[in-house]
Scaffold this motif. Structure first.
Motif, PDB file in Angstrom:
ATOM      1  N   MET A  66       0.838  -1.169   0.000  1.00 10.59           N
ATOM      2  CA  MET A  66       0.000   0.000   0.000  1.00 10.59           C
ATOM      3  C   MET A  66       0.890   1.240   0.000  1.00 10.59           C
ATOM      4  O   MET A  66       1.806   1.352   0.800  1.00 10.59           O
ATOM      5  CB  MET A  66      -0.900  -0.013   1.232  1.00 10.59           C
ATOM      6  N   ALA A  67       0.631   2.142  -0.905  1.00 13.83           N
ATOM      7  CA  ALA A  67       1.420   3.365  -0.996  1.00 13.83           C
ATOM      8  C   ALA A  67       1.065   4.309   0.146  1.00 13.83           C
ATOM      9  O   ALA A  67      -0.089   4.395   0.568  1.00 13.83           O
ATOM     10  CB  ALA A  67       1.169   4.044  -2.340  1.00 13.83           C
ATOM     11  N   LEU A  68       2.052   4.978   0.653  1.00 14.10           N
ATOM     12  CA  LEU A  68       1.840   5.962   1.699  1.00 14.10           C
ATOM     13  C   LEU A  68       1.362   7.272   1.082  1.00 14.10           C
ATOM     14  O   LEU A  68       1.590   7.539  -0.095  1.00 14.10           O
ATOM     15  CB  LEU A  68       3.144   6.205   2.454  1.00 14.10           C
ATOM     16  N   ASP A  69       0.706   8.095   1.903  1.00 10.82           N
ATOM     17  CA  ASP A  69       0.324   9.424   1.462  1.00 10.82           C
ATOM     18  C   ASP A  69       1.609  10.206   1.182  1.00 10.82           C
ATOM     19  O   ASP A  69       2.525  10.223   2.011  1.00 10.82           O
ATOM     20  CB  ASP A  69      -0.499  10.117   2.552  1.00 10.82           C
ATOM     21  N   LYS A  70       1.679  10.829   0.023  1.00  8.64           N
ATOM     22  CA  LYS A  70       2.884  11.551  -0.372  1.00  8.64           C
ATOM     23  C   LYS A  70       2.516  12.984  -0.765  1.00  8.64           C
ATOM     24  O   LYS A  70       2.378  13.289  -1.946  1.00  8.64           O
ATOM     25  CB  LYS A  70       3.572  10.850  -1.542  1.00  8.64           C
ATOM     26  N   PRO A  71       2.381  13.868   0.202  1.00 10.13           N
ATOM     27  CA  PRO A  71       2.005  15.242  -0.137  1.00 10.13           C
ATOM     28  C   PRO A  71       3.035  15.945  -1.014  1.00 10.13           C
ATOM     29  O   PRO A  71       2.714  16.876  -1.729  1.00 10.13           O
ATOM     30  CB  PRO A  71       1.872  15.921   1.232  1.00 10.13           C
ATOM     31  N   TYR A  72       4.261  15.474  -1.016  1.00 10.35           N
ATOM     32  CA  TYR A  72       5.314  16.104  -1.811  1.00 10.35           C
ATOM     33  C   TYR A  72       5.173  15.849  -3.305  1.00 10.35           C
ATOM     34  O   TYR A  72       5.902  16.417  -4.100  1.00 10.35           O
ATOM     35  CB  TYR A  72       6.701  15.674  -1.323  1.00 10.35           C
ATOM     36  N   THR A  73       4.264  14.995  -3.716  1.00 11.82           N
ATOM     37  CA  THR A  73       4.059  14.778  -5.155  1.00 11.82           C
ATOM     38  C   THR A  73       3.355  15.957  -5.795  1.00 11.82           C
ATOM     39  O   THR A  73       3.204  15.992  -7.012  1.00 11.82           O
ATOM     40  CB  THR A  73       3.259  13.492  -5.428  1.00 11.82           C
ATOM     41  N   ASP A  74       2.928  16.935  -5.006  1.00 13.05           N
ATOM     42  CA  ASP A  74       2.227  18.108  -5.511  1.00 13.05           C
ATOM     43  C   ASP A  74       3.186  19.246  -5.876  1.00 13.05           C
ATOM     44  O   ASP A  74       2.772  20.355  -6.138  1.00 13.05           O
ATOM     45  CB  ASP A  74       1.206  18.591  -4.462  1.00 13.05           C
ATOM     46  N   VAL A  75       4.499  18.984  -5.875  1.00 12.09           N
ATOM     47  CA  VAL A  75       5.483  20.002  -6.245  1.00 12.09           C
ATOM     48  C   VAL A  75       5.785  19.837  -7.732  1.00 12.09           C
ATOM     49  O   VAL A  75       6.284  18.790  -8.153  1.00 12.09           O
ATOM     50  CB  VAL A  75       6.774  19.867  -5.401  1.00 12.09           C
ATOM     51  N   GLU A 110       9.966   4.186  -2.827  1.00  9.49           N
ATOM     52  CA  GLU A 110       9.341   3.640  -4.032  1.00  9.49           C
ATOM     53  C   GLU A 110      10.218   3.877  -5.262  1.00  9.49           C
ATOM     54  O   GLU A 110      10.431   2.968  -6.068  1.00  9.49           O
ATOM     55  CB  GLU A 110       7.967   4.273  -4.231  1.00  9.49           C
ATOM     56  N   GLN A 111      10.741   5.088  -5.407  1.00  6.40           N
ATOM     57  CA  GLN A 111      11.637   5.396  -6.526  1.00  6.40           C
ATOM     58  C   GLN A 111      12.914   4.560  -6.427  1.00  6.40           C
ATOM     59  O   GLN A 111      13.440   4.106  -7.435  1.00  6.40           O
ATOM     60  CB  GLN A 111      11.981   6.887  -6.552  1.00  6.40           C
ATOM     61  N   SER A 112      13.400   4.372  -5.221  1.00  5.18           N
ATOM     62  CA  SER A 112      14.606   3.581  -5.016  1.00  5.18           C
ATOM     63  C   SER A 112      14.412   2.146  -5.500  1.00  5.18           C
ATOM     64  O   SER A 112      15.275   1.589  -6.184  1.00  5.18           O
ATOM     65  CB  SER A 112      14.993   3.592  -3.537  1.00  5.18           C
ATOM     66  N   ARG A 113      13.279   1.555  -5.147  1.00  2.00           N
ATOM     67  CA  ARG A 113      12.990   0.185  -5.613  1.00  2.00           C
ATOM     68  C   ARG A 113      12.864   0.150  -7.131  1.00  2.00           C
ATOM     69  O   ARG A 113      13.396  -0.746  -7.786  1.00  2.00           O
ATOM     70  CB  ARG A 113      11.705  -0.336  -4.965  1.00  2.00           C
ATOM     71  N   LYS A 114      12.162   1.128  -7.687  1.00  2.00           N
ATOM     72  CA  LYS A 114      11.940   1.164  -9.138  1.00  2.00           C
ATOM     73  C   LYS A 114      13.265   1.304  -9.892  1.00  2.00           C
ATOM     74  O   LYS A 114      13.446   0.710 -10.946  1.00  2.00           O
ATOM     75  CB  LYS A 114      10.998   2.335  -9.476  1.00  2.00           C
ATOM     76  N   GLY A 115      14.178   2.091  -9.347  1.00  2.00           N
ATOM     77  CA  GLY A 115      15.416   2.378 -10.064  1.00  2.00           C
ATOM     78  C   GLY A 115      16.634   1.596  -9.620  1.00  2.00           C
ATOM     79  O   GLY A 115      17.753   1.917 -10.031  1.00  2.00           O
ATOM     80  N   TYR A 116      16.420   0.565  -8.821  1.00  3.64           N
ATOM     81  CA  TYR A 116      17.564  -0.152  -8.256  1.00  3.64           C
ATOM     82  C   TYR A 116      18.596  -0.542  -9.317  1.00  3.64           C
ATOM     83  O   TYR A 116      19.777  -0.218  -9.190  1.00  3.64           O
ATOM     84  CB  TYR A 116      17.098  -1.401  -7.488  1.00  3.64           C
ATOM     85  N   TRP A 117      18.176  -1.242 -10.367  1.00  2.00           N
ATOM     86  CA  TRP A 117      19.141  -1.725 -11.362  1.00  2.00           C
ATOM     87  C   TRP A 117      19.693  -0.601 -12.222  1.00  2.00           C
ATOM     88  O   TRP A 117      20.868  -0.625 -12.611  1.00  2.00           O
ATOM     89  CB  TRP A 117      18.545  -2.848 -12.215  1.00  2.00           C
TER      90      TRP A 117
END
Length: 145
Positions: free
Chosen positions: A1-10, A19-26
């Protein structure tokens, strides 16, 4: 479950979170491999073949081949890791940052010397629409006053 991310509004900002770290690991592991001269030479000799040796998504590989750092960041790249690609290409960090903003290195440097980009229109996405409502004082119960 994704956490609330108020910083996505910038606007125009990609926050390197878990989440970005997991997506970009390789993608980021590939970038770190470029710290070794032998790997830089292999990459320069046949970029696609070298990228195919990493468990990156096709989109990540295309972003690297295009040298589109904003695209790389959207697919999980961290700018400090991505800087290894620029260094491999003989680019300075200012050149890379300029390319990410659509500016030349000189334009980017001049903007930064003047204090960076204006905050106007860059605080949060709702700033221009419902900023008045969002900035109203709130009462003790958390309701708009």
């Amino acid at each position: 479950m994704a956490l609330d991310k108020p910083y996505t509004d910038v606007p125009g900002t990609i926050i390197f979170d878990a989440e970005q770290s997991r997506k970009g690991y390789w993608l980021n592991q590939f970038c770190m491999s470029l710290m070794k001269a032998e790997n830089r030479e292999k990459f320069k000799a046949n970029e696609r073949a070298y990228l195919d040796g990493w468990a990156m998504t096709e989109e990540q590989k295309q972003a690297v081949l295009a040298r589109d750092l904003n695209w790389c960041m959207r697919t999980g790249g961290n700018i400090y890791f991505l800087a290894k690609i620029g260094a491999t290409d003989g680019k300075s960090f200012q050149q890379m940052a300029g390319s990410m903003t659509g500016m030349t290195e000189d334009e980017y440097r001049a903007m930064m010397m003047k204090g960076g980009r204006s905050v106007e229109g860059n605080r949060y996405i709702g700033e221009n629409g419902d900023a008045q409502a969002q900035n109203q004082p709130q009462g003790a119960a958390g309701k708009k006053a």
